[in-house]
Scaffold this active site. Sequence first.
Site, PDB file in Angstrom:
ATOM      1  N   CYS A 112       0.830  -1.196   0.000  1.00  0.00           N
ATOM      2  CA  CYS A 112       0.000   0.000   0.000  1.00  0.00           C
ATOM      3  C   CYS A 112       0.859   1.239   0.000  1.00  0.00           C
ATOM      4  CB  CYS A 112      -0.901  -0.004   1.226  1.00  0.00           C
ATOM      5  SG  CYS A 112      -1.910   1.455   1.365  1.00  0.00           S
ATOM      6  N   PHE A 249      10.026  -2.975 -17.957  1.00  0.00           N
ATOM      7  CA  PHE A 249      10.200  -4.268 -18.631  1.00  0.00           C
ATOM      8  C   PHE A 249      11.678  -4.496 -18.957  1.00  0.00           C
ATOM      9  CE2 PHE A 249       5.647  -3.529 -19.827  1.00  0.00           C
ATOM     10  CZ  PHE A 249       5.128  -4.625 -19.164  1.00  0.00           C
ATOM     11  N   ALA A 250      12.530  -4.145 -18.009  1.00  0.00           N
ATOM     12  CA  ALA A 250      13.973  -4.216 -18.243  1.00  0.00           C
ATOM     13  C   ALA A 250      14.461  -5.659 -18.242  1.00  0.00           C
ATOM     14  CB  ALA A 250      14.714  -3.420 -17.177  1.00  0.00           C
ATOM     15  N   ARG A 251      15.140  -6.032 -19.325  1.00  0.00           N
ATOM     16  CA  ARG A 251      15.771  -7.336 -19.464  1.00  0.00           C
ATOM     17  C   ARG A 251      17.196  -7.105 -19.972  1.00  0.00           C
ATOM     18  NH1 ARG A 251      11.700  -7.772 -17.276  1.00  0.00           N
ATOM     19  NH2 ARG A 251       9.960  -9.222 -17.591  1.00  0.00           N
ATOM     20  N   ARG A 254      16.864  -6.113 -23.672  1.00  0.00           N
ATOM     21  CA  ARG A 254      15.886  -5.136 -24.170  1.00  0.00           C
ATOM     22  C   ARG A 254      15.181  -4.464 -22.992  1.00  0.00           C
ATOM     23  NH1 ARG A 254      13.670 -10.089 -24.185  1.00  0.00           N
ATOM     24  NH2 ARG A 254      11.511 -10.322 -23.456  1.00  0.00           N
TER      25      ARG A 254
END
Length: 264
Positions: A112, A249-251, A254
Amino acid sequence: MKPSADIKGVVSRQTVLQPAAKQETELVAEECAIALVYNGISHAVLMASPIDLKDLALGFSLSEAIIESPKQFYGCELEEHAEGIELQIAISNQAMSRLKQRRRFLMGTSGCGLCGIDSLTSMQRDLPCLDRKSAPSNESIEKALMHLNAAQRIRQATGATHCAAAFDELGELLFLREDIGRHNALDKLIGAHLSLEADVGFYLVSSRASYEMVAKTVSAGVLNLVCVSAPTSMAITTAEQSGLNLIAFARPDRYRIYSGFNSE
């Protein structure tokens, strides 16, 4: 090799593995009620991992706009009770006066961020406008991600925690904090950052990017937030308005830039 039970923030519990009916000892993340008490007045109760609590006190105080700068934070003492842990926090009279005016008493949970706010207008924060620069390089983000998992000792042992980590511009790990709550982990990181006065290139968090995660990062004056998971619409809007480079969406191979730019 199985993780050791001597890791801070980890306890062992007996379990039964089915259908083999095999009794085993498993390591689980410790969870505790943490009360934040400012100048003798209780303000918030969080469910958190009972480690790095002085970092939590300082980071929470800044990211929730209770103090305007670390100079208004005078110290923190821990008091253990059967029900949990109290953080007795001393802040300046000016900061305490402002806190009383907000008349905010909240009961928070590990997931929360805005509990206890009594109106929609109360959630509006005066965030600083950052001097936006280019986002971290592809190589720096890749390097940071490749070292993230190994640095999370509690998660490696239990699989139950989030982390927030600070890296320099080249992707070298500076310091990392873990907690059962993603907001708590980031507050602990901010507290460590303020205490160490380190030159940070970007924050990397193991969670999604919500409004609160962006607001806390901006309040710490950090120009870049990299998230393993997805952003929300309000996180993107707040990042754009504040000049924060928001990457999600960090990989290792990419990622997506939702706010800001990369000069590469």
